[in-house]
Design a protein around this motif. Structure first.
Motif, PDB file in Angstrom:
ATOM      1  N   LEU A  91       0.855  -1.199   0.000  1.00  0.00           N
ATOM      2  CA  LEU A  91       0.000   0.000   0.000  1.00  0.00           C
ATOM      3  C   LEU A  91       0.884   1.239   0.000  1.00  0.00           C
ATOM      4  O   LEU A  91       1.869   1.307   0.741  1.00  0.00           O
ATOM      5  N   LEU A  92       0.534   2.190  -0.832  1.00  0.00           N
ATOM      6  CA  LEU A  92       1.213   3.484  -0.815  1.00  0.00           C
ATOM      7  C   LEU A  92       0.121   4.524  -0.636  1.00  0.00           C
ATOM      8  O   LEU A  92      -0.781   4.628  -1.481  1.00  0.00           O
ATOM      9  N   ILE A  93       0.171   5.254   0.473  1.00  0.00           N
ATOM     10  CA  ILE A  93      -0.935   6.178   0.752  1.00  0.00           C
ATOM     11  C   ILE A  93      -0.428   7.591   1.039  1.00  0.00           C
ATOM     12  O   ILE A  93       0.686   7.772   1.521  1.00  0.00           O
ATOM     13  N   THR A  94      -1.269   8.542   0.695  1.00  0.00           N
ATOM     14  CA  THR A  94      -1.039   9.899   1.183  1.00  0.00           C
ATOM     15  C   THR A  94      -2.174  10.206   2.147  1.00  0.00           C
ATOM     16  O   THR A  94      -3.280   9.671   2.002  1.00  0.00           O
ATOM     17  N   MET A 106      -2.509  12.430  10.572  1.00  0.00           N
ATOM     18  CA  MET A 106      -1.239  11.922  11.107  1.00  0.00           C
ATOM     19  C   MET A 106      -1.409  10.660  11.955  1.00  0.00           C
ATOM     20  O   MET A 106      -0.567   9.767  11.924  1.00  0.00           O
ATOM     21  N   ARG A 107      -2.535  10.621  12.672  1.00  0.00           N
ATOM     22  CA  ARG A 107      -2.760   9.413  13.491  1.00  0.00           C
ATOM     23  C   ARG A 107      -2.941   8.197  12.597  1.00  0.00           C
ATOM     24  O   ARG A 107      -2.475   7.102  12.889  1.00  0.00           O
ATOM     25  N   GLU A 108      -3.622   8.436  11.506  1.00  0.00           N
ATOM     26  CA  GLU A 108      -3.842   7.343  10.536  1.00  0.00           C
ATOM     27  C   GLU A 108      -2.502   6.827  10.017  1.00  0.00           C
ATOM     28  O   GLU A 108      -2.255   5.617   9.969  1.00  0.00           O
ATOM     29  N   VAL A 109      -1.654   7.751   9.642  1.00  0.00           N
ATOM     30  CA  VAL A 109      -0.362   7.364   9.078  1.00  0.00           C
ATOM     31  C   VAL A 109       0.484   6.650  10.128  1.00  0.00           C
ATOM     32  O   VAL A 109       1.123   5.628   9.850  1.00  0.00           O
ATOM     33  N   GLY A 124       8.781  19.336  -3.098  1.00  0.00           N
ATOM     34  CA  GLY A 124       9.139  18.388  -4.156  1.00  0.00           C
ATOM     35  C   GLY A 124      10.258  17.428  -3.815  1.00  0.00           C
ATOM     36  O   GLY A 124      10.643  16.608  -4.644  1.00  0.00           O
ATOM     37  N   ARG A 125      10.802  17.526  -2.596  1.00  0.00           N
ATOM     38  CA  ARG A 125      11.900  16.625  -2.208  1.00  0.00           C
ATOM     39  C   ARG A 125      11.504  15.756  -1.028  1.00  0.00           C
ATOM     40  O   ARG A 125      10.719  16.188  -0.180  1.00  0.00           O
ATOM     41  N   VAL A 126      12.089  14.558  -0.960  1.00  0.00           N
ATOM     42  CA  VAL A 126      11.933  13.749   0.249  1.00  0.00           C
ATOM     43  C   VAL A 126      12.930  14.298   1.266  1.00  0.00           C
ATOM     44  O   VAL A 126      14.142  14.246   1.034  1.00  0.00           O
ATOM     45  N   VAL A 127      12.382  14.854   2.350  1.00  0.00           N
ATOM     46  CA  VAL A 127      13.289  15.479   3.330  1.00  0.00           C
ATOM     47  C   VAL A 127      13.579  14.558   4.512  1.00  0.00           C
ATOM     48  O   VAL A 127      14.529  14.799   5.263  1.00  0.00           O
ATOM     49  N   ALA A 128      12.771  13.527   4.671  1.00  0.00           N
ATOM     50  CA  ALA A 128      13.046  12.563   5.741  1.00  0.00           C
ATOM     51  C   ALA A 128      12.265  11.288   5.464  1.00  0.00           C
ATOM     52  O   ALA A 128      11.175  11.336   4.897  1.00  0.00           O
ATOM     53  N   SER A 129      12.838  10.170   5.862  1.00  0.00           N
ATOM     54  CA  SER A 129      12.162   8.876   5.685  1.00  0.00           C
ATOM     55  C   SER A 129      12.399   8.025   6.920  1.00  0.00           C
ATOM     56  O   SER A 129      13.446   8.138   7.573  1.00  0.00           O
ATOM     57  N   GLY A 130      11.443   7.182   7.206  1.00  0.00           N
ATOM     58  CA  GLY A 130      11.612   6.266   8.323  1.00  0.00           C
ATOM     59  C   GLY A 130      10.270   5.883   8.909  1.00  0.00           C
ATOM     60  O   GLY A 130       9.219   6.201   8.338  1.00  0.00           O
ATOM     61  N   SER A 131      10.309   5.219  10.073  1.00  0.00           N
ATOM     62  CA  SER A 131       9.055   4.876  10.756  1.00  0.00           C
ATOM     63  C   SER A 131       8.548   6.127  11.473  1.00  0.00           C
ATOM     64  O   SER A 131       9.286   7.109  11.631  1.00  0.00           O
ATOM     65  N   ALA A 132       7.295   6.073  11.920  1.00  0.00           N
ATOM     66  CA  ALA A 132       6.727   7.230  12.616  1.00  0.00           C
ATOM     67  C   ALA A 132       7.561   7.574  13.846  1.00  0.00           C
ATOM     68  O   ALA A 132       7.922   8.738  14.075  1.00  0.00           O
ATOM     69  N   ALA A 133       7.912   6.545  14.632  1.00  0.00           N
ATOM     70  CA  ALA A 133       8.702   6.778  15.852  1.00  0.00           C
ATOM     71  C   ALA A 133      10.093   7.297  15.495  1.00  0.00           C
ATOM     72  O   ALA A 133      10.617   8.213  16.143  1.00  0.00           O
TER      73      ALA A 133
END
Lengths: 273, 243
Positions: free
Chosen positions: B186-189, B193-196, B209-218
Motif C-alpha cells: 500500500l502506498l498512501i497519502t 497523522m494518526r492514521e499514518v 518536491g523533495r523527500v526530506v526525511a524517511s523512516g518509521s513514525a517513531a
C-alpha cells in the motif's frame, strides 16, 4: 499475475476491456432516458422540417428533390451522430471526473476509442432505423433505394465522423474542458463544403478544391448521382475511402500526440480536479 | 521483494519544480506513507507512479517492469483510489463495479463484484446511483473499485478523507488487514497523522518536491526531536527542511 484476470495482452483481455467501455455507456444510456430521447429528437426534427420543405419543392416540380434531400438528411445524421456520440462518450468521463479512473486501468487508448466507436454504432443504428422508417412512412422515401452503394456511403461517413471525434477529443485533452464546444461544432464546419444539400458545383472554385479533399463531399455527390439514376460511382467512392484513411491516420496521430502532451504537462491529472 | 521502485523522479510545471529527485521503494506487504504539506508534490508523485504524468527524468519500475514500456501489464496489477475522483453518476454502484471489472479484464466479473461488495459492506448500495451516494459511501465504492483486480500494489490518495471517524477506522483496519494477510503493498497519502502513524511501516516526508526525511513514525519523531508525527509535520511545514 493474478489468476482472476485474463493475460493482459491476450485477445480475451482486450475484448473484455473494450466490452467494459461499451457496457458502461450502455448502462448509462439505460439509466438516463434523456440520452435515449436525444438519439431521436434532433434527427426526427430535421427529418420533419426538411421533409416538408421537400414536399413543397416537389409540388413546384423540382425533380428528384424528395429523395435527394431526404437522403441527404439521413446520411448527414450518420456523419453528425458518429462524430458527436464518440465525443460525448469521452466528455461524460470528463464531466463525471472519471477520466483518471479510466487512465489508471490497463485499458489502452486504442481499446478505449474502440469501445466508444462500438457504442456509437449501436446508437446510430437505432437512430437510423427510426429515421428511415419515418422517412418511408411520412414521405414514401426508402433509403435503400440507393442500393448497394448505401453501404460504402454510410461506412465512409461513419469513419469520417469518428475521425472528427478524435480531433475534438484531442482538442479537449490539449486545451481543457473549455474546448468542448469543438466537440459539438466541428462536424458543422464540414456541412457547407461537403455539399450535403446542394451540389459541390454551386460552391466557389476555391471551396470546390477544398470539398474535393473532404470524403463526405464524394459521398453526397455519389448519393445524388445514384438517386438520379446513375450507377454507383465506385471511382469517387474509392477516392473517398482513401481520403478517409488519411483523415483517420491524422486523427489517430493527433490523439496519440495530445495524450502524450497531456501526460507530459500534467493536464490529464487536472481532469480529476 | 520490491514491488515498486521509483528512481530520481523529477517534474517541472513551468517555473515550478513540483517533484525534485524523489526516490522511493515499496516492498511486498509494506504500507508506505507519503506525507507533506499542500503543494509538496505528493499527488504529482503518485500520478507519475500511475503513468498519468510523465516524469521529466527518472524511472518507475513495478514488479521488475518499466512502467513506460509495460504499461498494460503493470496497471493490471495496480489500482488507485482518491477521494477527489468521481464515478459515472447515473450508473448504479453494481454497474460501475461491473464496468471496472471488465476494464481490468477479470474472468469472473460477478464473483469479484460480490467479493468486494462483501469486503467493503456495500451490499445495500448496489442498486443506488453513484451520484446519489454520500461522500463516505462514495469513498467505500471507490475502494471497492480499487480492490476489484486484487491489486498487488494499491495506491491511495487521501483514502479516508471523506469518512466519519467510525467509518474511517473500519476502512483503516480493513486496509491493514488486506495488506498483512494478502501481502499487498500500500502506498498512501494522508493528512491524518494518526492514521499514518497507525498504518504505515515507512513514511516519506515531502517538502517542496523533495523527500526530506524517511523512516518509521517513531524514528521520524526521534529524528526531529518531537513527540509524534503531527509535530514532525508542523515542524517541516512551518520551518522548512532542517539542516
Amino acid at each position: 499475475m493474478t489468476a482472476i484476470a485474463f493475460e493482459p495482452h491476450g485477445i480475451s483481455a482486450r475484448r473484455r476491456r473494450v466490452a467494459g467501455v461499451v457496457y458502461r455507456d450502455l448502462a448509462a444510456m439505460r439509466r438516463s432516458p434523456i440520452r435515449v430521447f436525444e438519439i431521436l429528437f434532433w434527427p426526427v426534427i430535421e427529418l420533419v422540417v426538411w421533409g416538408y420543405v421537400t414536399l413543397f419543392l416537389q409540388a413546384n416540380k423540382v425533380p428528384f428533390v424528395v429523395s435527394m434531400l431526404l437522403g441527404a438528411v439521413l446520411l448527414w445524421q450518420v456523419l453528425h451522430r458518429a462524430s458527436n456520440e464518440v465525443s460525448i462518450g469521452f466528455l461524460e468521463d470528463v464531466w463525471s471526473r472519471n477520466l483518471i479512473n479510466l487512465h489508471v486501468t490497463p485499458v489502452t487508448p486504442g481499446e478505449y476509442v474502440t469501445g466508444l466507436v462500438l457504442f456509437s454504432l449501436i446508437k446510430i443504428a437505432g437512430g437510423l432505423a427510426v429515421m428511415t422508417t419515418l422517412a418511408y412512412v411520412l414521405y414514401g422515401f426508402g433509403l435503400f433505394s440507393v442500393g448497394i452503394g448505401l453501404v460504402p456511403f454510410v461506412a465512409v461517413l461513419l469513419v469520417l465522423g469518428w475521425a472528427l471525434a478524435l480531433v475534438a477529443i484531442s482538442a479537449v485533452l490539449r486545451f481543457g474542458e473549455g474546448a468542448q464546444v469543438i466537440a459539438w461544432s466541428l462536424v458543422f464546419v464540414f456541412q457547407p463544403i461537403a455539399g450535403v444539400f446542394y451540389p459541390v458545383s454551386v460552391l466557389p472554385e476555391v471551396l470546390q478544391w477544398i470539398a474535393a479533399a473532404v470524403p463526405a463531399s464524394h459521398v453526397f455527390e455519389g448519393m445524388r448521382a445514384v438517386l438520379g439514376g446513375a450507377p454507383v460511382p465506385w471511382d469517387t467512392l474509392g477516392l473517398a475511402i482513401a481520403l478517409d484513411a488519411g483523415y483517420v491516420a491524422v486523427a489517430l496521430w493527433l490523439y496519440s500526440a495530445t495524450l502524450r502532451h497531456a501526460r507530459a504537462k500534467g493536464r490529464l491529472s487536472r481532469f480529476g480536479e | 521483494m520490491a514491488i515498486l521502485e521509483a528512481q530520481s523522479l523529477t517534474k517541472r510545471f513551468g517555473p515550478v519544480h513540483a517533484v525534485n529527485g524523489v526516490s522511493l521503494t515499496v516492498g511486498q506487504g509494506e504500507i508506505t506513507g507519503l506525507l507533506g504539506p499542500n503543494g509538496a508534490g505528493k499527488s504529482t508523485t503518485l500520478h507519475m507512479l500511475l503513468g498519468l504524468v510523465t516524469p521529466d527524468s527518472g524511472s518507475v519500475t513495478m514488479f521488475g517492469l518499466d512502467l513506460q514500456r509495460h504499461r498494460t501489464e503493470v496497471l493490471s496489477r495496480v489500482n488507485f483510489s482518491a477521494s477527489y475522483l468521481g464515478l459515472p453518476g447515473v450508473l448504479h454502484v453494481r454497474e460501475v463495479l461491473n464496468s471496472f471489472a471488465r476494464l481490468y479484464a477479470l474472468r469472473d466479473v460477478r464473483k469479484r463484484v460480490d467479493d468486494v461488495t462483501e469486503l467493503l459492506e456495500i451490499g445495500p448500495l448496489l442498486k443506488r446511483r453513484t451520484g446519489d451516494l454520500s461522500s463516505g459511501q462514495h469513498t467505500r465504492v471507490q475502494l471497492a473499485k480499487a480492490l476489484l483486480n486484487d491489486p498487488e500494489l494499491l495506491i491511495l490518495d487521501e483514502p479516508t478523507a471523506a469518512l466519519d471517524p467510525d467509518a474511517g477506522e473500519r476502512i483503516r483496519a480493513l486496509l491493514v488487514t488486506v495488506a498483512r494477510e494478502t501481502g499487498k503493498a500500500l502506498l498512501i497519502t494522508s493528512h491524518n497523522m494518526r492514521e499514518v502513524e497507525r498504518m504505515c511501516d515507512t513514511i516519506h516526508f515531502l517538502s517542496a518536491g523533495r523527500v526530506v526525511a524517511s523512516g518509521s513514525a517513531a524514528g521520524l519523531a526521534e529524528h526531529f526531536g518531537v513527540v509524534d508525527l503531527e509535530e514532525v509535520f508542523l515542524k517541516v511545514a512551518r520551518e522548512g527542511v532542517p539542516a
